[in-house]
Design a protein around this motif. Structure first.
Motif, PDB file in Angstrom:
ATOM      1  N   LEU A  76       0.477  -0.849   0.124  1.00 11.95           N
ATOM      2  CA  LEU A  76      -0.034   0.049  -0.075  1.00 11.95           C
ATOM      3  C   LEU A  76       0.945   1.180   0.257  1.00 11.95           C
ATOM      4  CD1 LEU A  76      -2.587   0.943   0.021  1.00 11.95           C
ATOM      5  CD2 LEU A  76      -2.833   1.355   2.562  1.00 11.95           C
ATOM      6  N   TRP A  77       0.511   1.981  -0.995  1.00 10.23           N
ATOM      7  CA  TRP A  77       1.818   3.284  -0.935  1.00 10.23           C
ATOM      8  C   TRP A  77       1.241   3.899   0.376  1.00 10.23           C
ATOM      9  CZ3 TRP A  77       4.014   4.430  -6.520  1.00 10.23           C
ATOM     10  CH2 TRP A  77       4.537   3.839  -7.473  1.00 10.23           C
ATOM     11  N   ALA A  78      -0.110   3.582   0.767  1.00  4.65           N
ATOM     12  CA  ALA A  78       0.029   5.235   2.055  1.00  4.65           C
ATOM     13  C   ALA A  78       1.069   4.524   2.707  1.00  4.65           C
ATOM     14  CB  ALA A  78      -0.939   5.793   1.906  1.00  4.65           C
ATOM     15  N   ALA A  79       1.217   3.414   2.845  1.00  4.13           N
ATOM     16  CA  ALA A  79       1.403   2.842   4.467  1.00  4.13           C
ATOM     17  C   ALA A  79       2.497   2.371   4.001  1.00  4.13           C
ATOM     18  CB  ALA A  79       0.777   1.362   4.565  1.00  4.13           C
ATOM     19  N   ASP A  80       4.449   2.740   4.092  1.00  7.19           N
ATOM     20  CA  ASP A  80       5.256   2.233   3.705  1.00  7.19           C
ATOM     21  C   ASP A  80       6.094   0.804   4.059  1.00  7.19           C
ATOM     22  OD1 ASP A  80       6.187   4.445   2.047  1.00  7.19           O
ATOM     23  OD2 ASP A  80       6.980   5.613   3.690  1.00  7.19           O
ATOM     24  N   GLU A  81       5.318   0.569   5.821  1.00  7.96           N
ATOM     25  CA  GLU A  81       6.342  -1.065   5.919  1.00  7.96           C
ATOM     26  C   GLU A  81       4.978  -1.536   5.642  1.00  7.96           C
ATOM     27  OE1 GLU A  81       2.027   0.913   7.455  1.00  7.96           O
ATOM     28  OE2 GLU A  81       3.863   2.095   7.339  1.00  7.96           O
ATOM     29  N   SER A  82       4.602  -1.888   4.955  1.00  7.63           N
ATOM     30  CA  SER A  82       3.803  -2.751   4.359  1.00  7.63           C
ATOM     31  C   SER A  82       4.563  -3.499   3.206  1.00  7.63           C
ATOM     32  CB  SER A  82       2.173  -2.511   3.345  1.00  7.63           C
ATOM     33  OG  SER A  82       2.293  -1.466   2.348  1.00  7.63           O
ATOM     34  N   TYR A  83       5.994  -2.435   2.352  1.00 11.47           N
ATOM     35  CA  TYR A  83       6.452  -2.987   1.586  1.00 11.47           C
ATOM     36  C   TYR A  83       7.874  -3.468   2.136  1.00 11.47           C
ATOM     37  CZ  TYR A  83       9.962  -2.787  -2.278  1.00 11.47           C
ATOM     38  OH  TYR A  83      11.131  -2.540  -2.858  1.00 11.47           O
ATOM     39  N   TYR A  84       8.140  -4.523   2.393  1.00 11.02           N
ATOM     40  CA  TYR A  84       9.047  -4.845   3.087  1.00 11.02           C
ATOM     41  C   TYR A  84      10.374  -6.308   2.492  1.00 11.02           C
ATOM     42  CZ  TYR A  84       6.131  -9.123   4.022  1.00 11.02           C
ATOM     43  OH  TYR A  84       5.786 -10.541   3.896  1.00 11.02           O
ATOM     44  N   LEU A  85       9.613  -6.708   1.278  1.00 14.71           N
ATOM     45  CA  LEU A  85      10.654  -7.477   1.336  1.00 14.71           C
ATOM     46  C   LEU A  85      11.482  -7.722  -0.120  1.00 14.71           C
ATOM     47  CD1 LEU A  85      11.520 -10.769   0.951  1.00 14.71           C
ATOM     48  CD2 LEU A  85       8.949 -11.686  -0.435  1.00 14.71           C
ATOM     49  N   LYS A  86      12.441  -7.621  -0.602  1.00 15.59           N
ATOM     50  CA  LYS A  86      13.271  -7.321  -1.906  1.00 15.59           C
ATOM     51  C   LYS A  86      14.563  -8.470  -2.019  1.00 15.59           C
ATOM     52  CE  LYS A  86      14.196  -5.045   1.239  1.00 15.59           C
ATOM     53  NZ  LYS A  86      13.026  -4.405   2.233  1.00 15.59           N
ATOM     54  N   PHE A  87      13.540  -9.008  -3.380  1.00 16.57           N
ATOM     55  CA  PHE A  87      14.233  -9.673  -3.521  1.00 16.57           C
ATOM     56  C   PHE A  87      14.846  -9.958  -5.780  1.00 16.57           C
ATOM     57  CE2 PHE A  87      14.216 -14.294  -6.114  1.00 16.57           C
ATOM     58  CZ  PHE A  87      14.434 -15.048  -5.297  1.00 16.57           C
ATOM     59  N   TYR A  88      16.556 -10.036  -5.292  1.00 17.71           N
ATOM     60  CA  TYR A  88      17.220  -9.818  -6.550  1.00 17.71           C
ATOM     61  C   TYR A  88      17.349 -11.198  -7.023  1.00 17.71           C
ATOM     62  CZ  TYR A  88      18.205  -5.336  -6.653  1.00 17.71           C
ATOM     63  OH  TYR A  88      17.894  -3.539  -6.709  1.00 17.71           O
ATOM     64  N   ILE A  89      17.703 -11.603  -8.068  1.00 13.84           N
ATOM     65  CA  ILE A  89      17.972 -12.541  -9.053  1.00 13.84           C
ATOM     66  C   ILE A  89      19.516 -12.311  -9.941  1.00 13.84           C
ATOM     67  CG2 ILE A  89      18.458 -14.906 -10.557  1.00 13.84           C
ATOM     68  CD1 ILE A  89      15.501 -15.684  -9.522  1.00 13.84           C
ATOM     69  N   PHE A  90      20.564 -12.641  -9.930  1.00 11.79           N
ATOM     70  CA  PHE A  90      21.864 -12.202 -10.125  1.00 11.79           C
ATOM     71  C   PHE A  90      22.288 -13.208 -10.832  1.00 11.79           C
ATOM     72  CE2 PHE A  90      21.462  -8.750  -7.190  1.00 11.79           C
ATOM     73  CZ  PHE A  90      21.202  -7.508  -7.963  1.00 11.79           C
ATOM     74  N   GLN A  91      23.416 -13.025 -12.276  1.00 10.49           N
ATOM     75  CA  GLN A  91      24.130 -13.545 -12.551  1.00 10.49           C
ATOM     76  C   GLN A  91      25.658 -12.780 -11.932  1.00 10.49           C
ATOM     77  OE1 GLN A  91      25.296 -13.512 -17.186  1.00 10.49           O
ATOM     78  NE2 GLN A  91      26.183 -16.190 -17.087  1.00 10.49           N
ATOM     79  N   VAL A  92      26.603 -14.210 -11.343  1.00 12.82           N
ATOM     80  CA  VAL A  92      27.735 -13.933 -10.600  1.00 12.82           C
ATOM     81  C   VAL A  92      28.276 -13.789 -11.691  1.00 12.82           C
ATOM     82  CG1 VAL A  92      28.881 -13.876  -8.902  1.00 12.82           C
ATOM     83  CG2 VAL A  92      26.849 -14.018  -8.711  1.00 12.82           C
ATOM     84  N   CYS A  93      29.536 -12.968 -12.377  1.00 14.24           N
ATOM     85  CA  CYS A  93      30.876 -13.345 -13.199  1.00 14.24           C
ATOM     86  C   CYS A  93      31.995 -13.012 -12.526  1.00 14.24           C
ATOM     87  CB  CYS A  93      30.614 -12.812 -14.650  1.00 14.24           C
ATOM     88  SG  CYS A  93      29.324 -13.233 -15.347  1.00 14.24           S
ATOM     89  N   ASP A  94      33.059 -13.725 -12.944  1.00 20.46           N
ATOM     90  CA  ASP A  94      34.484 -13.140 -12.636  1.00 20.46           C
ATOM     91  C   ASP A  94      34.581 -12.180 -13.676  1.00 20.46           C
ATOM     92  OD1 ASP A  94      34.670 -15.364 -11.126  1.00 20.46           O
ATOM     93  OD2 ASP A  94      35.803 -16.410 -11.735  1.00 20.46           O
ATOM     94  N   GLU A  95      35.718 -11.070 -12.607  1.00 24.84           N
ATOM     95  CA  GLU A  95      36.458  -9.983 -13.964  1.00 24.84           C
ATOM     96  C   GLU A  95      37.179  -9.693 -14.805  1.00 24.84           C
ATOM     97  OE1 GLU A  95      37.561  -6.614 -10.661  1.00 24.84           O
ATOM     98  OE2 GLU A  95      35.044  -6.157 -10.031  1.00 24.84           O
ATOM     99  N   LYS A  96      37.210 -10.225 -15.483  1.00 22.33           N
ATOM    100  CA  LYS A  96      38.378 -10.530 -16.390  1.00 22.33           C
ATOM    101  C   LYS A  96      38.847  -9.287 -17.737  1.00 22.33           C
ATOM    102  CE  LYS A  96      36.323 -15.555 -16.556  1.00 22.33           C
ATOM    103  NZ  LYS A  96      35.322 -16.029 -17.539  1.00 22.33           N
TER     104      LYS A  96
END
Length: 380
Positions: A360-380
């Protein structure tokens, strides 16, 4: 939706804590009606912006019906969160549905007085769609109740019933212990995030950290992972995860170990272990603004360690369930971890909580979960 103690200039009339009161702004404009509690810093929680609206059974029924209608359109309702507090305009109460069982968590004095009316209205609304509830259990045992001047409690609301409940989510079966499980017994908010990792799993070697009762690990196994290791510091959680693996016939490929993740990750790195996919689903490292700094260190540490264990070109799924660990701060912390271990991240996707936990945009506390998926690569 919330009015804090330091935002109130004056109070007129007689009332008891938990009563519904009318709120006006500084020049007398009516802001709405909500329940008051002088024991809480959140002095008033608004239930309606309509100052003429009576908070009666018809009002509760309307709120409950709207919540159910929303979920029928947005989520699989076999097991889902039916009421999500402020986001469903019923502040301070959470109600989860696990198959044919309801679990109630009441966290505010005013809503606590209305909880039986809410439950009865919910049972009626569900029955009209042919959904019969066989039992209701209360899990109002969170410490936050003490800040409201309330005792922590748990127990049956109505007749006793078998509290081990079999549910199915994304085609995976789980036995949910609504009495002893964390929170209301099972974390429904990650439902579609668990599903999102499946395409990365066929033939993969997977490490699932903070596995709780094995949900991400079992989704990986069901999706065809060659080998899955789930890790959790709770022996009870591990035993429940092992039971869930047997329920799904995955015990040969999905294994669990009771260990502290912060201790295990460096050990795996030292042994030269690597994985195609590492999943981080930790508990909230901070539940207040005052402890955010230490939480950042914890999130940075586990993400840094996890990136070292991901094969070059493999994947990392990482999340935070703390409202105080904001999207910006969480993103910055992951970026710092990647820089520290010289990894390049390619974002696959960003997700939040399932739609039955609406933001709910009028209730900041209702937004709590952040979920990322990344591909992880070595620096080359």
């Amino acid at each position: 939706m919330w009015i804090y103690d330091n935002e109130i200039a004056s109070i007129a009339g007689s009332f008891a804590d938990g009563d519904i009161v009318l709120v006006h702004d500084f020049d007398g404009y009516p802001l709405g009606r909500g329940f008051i509690n002088r024991h809480s810093k959140i002095r008033i929680r608004l239930m309606t912006r309509n100052a003429a609206q009576e908070i009666d059974r018809d009002f509760i029924r309307m709120r409950v019906q709207n919540a159910w209608n929303y979920r029928k359109k947005t989520v699989d309702t076999g097991s889902c969160r039916l009421i999500f507090g402020e986001a469903d305009f019923l502040p301070g109460i959470v109600i989860d549905k696990f198959s044919d069982v309801l679990v109630v968590e009441s966290l505010a004095l005013g809503i606590d007085r209305l909880k039986e009316t809410i439950v009865e209205a919910l049972k009626e609304v569900l029955a009209e769609d042919g959904v019969i509830i066989r039992g209701v259990y209360e899990r109002s045992d969170a410490k936050v109740r003490e800040q409201e001047g309330m005792e922590r409690c748990k127990g049956f609301l109505g007749e006793p019933f078998d509290t081990n409940v079999l549910i199915e989510e994304n085609g995976v079966k789980y036995m949910v212990d609504v009495v002893n499980g964390q929170k209301t017994g099972f974390f429904l908010d990650q439902k579609y995030n668990r599903q999102s990792i499946r395409r990365l799993c066929p033939g993969a070697r997977v490490l699932d950290c903070f596995t709780h009762t094995g949900s991400f690990a079992l989704n990986a196994g069901a999706a065809g992972a060659a080998e899955v290791l789930g890790v959790d510091a709770s022996q009870t959680g591990v035993e429940q995860a092992e039971l869930n693996a047997r329920l799904n016939g995955l015990e040969d490929r999905v294994k669990f170990v009771c260990r502290d993740v912060f201790e295990l990750l460096p050990e795996l790195e030292e042994k030269g272990e690597t994985f195609d996919l590492v999943i981080l689903d930790p508990p909230a490292f901070t539940k207040s603004r005052s402890s955010v700094k230490n939480a950042v260190k914890g999130y940075r540490e586990i993400n840094l360690r996890a990136m070292k264990l991901v094969k070059d070109g493999g994947f990392l799924a990482t999340c935070s369930c703390s409202h105080f660990m904001t999207y910006e701060l969480f993103t910055q912390t992951i970026r710092q971890a990647a820089q520290n271990v010289h990894k390049r991240l390619r974002q696959v996707e960003f997700r939040t909580q399932a739609p039955d936990h609406p933001i709910l945009w009028a209730a900041d506390e209702s937004y709590y979960l952040k979920f990322y998926i990344f591909q992880v690569c070595d620096e080359k």
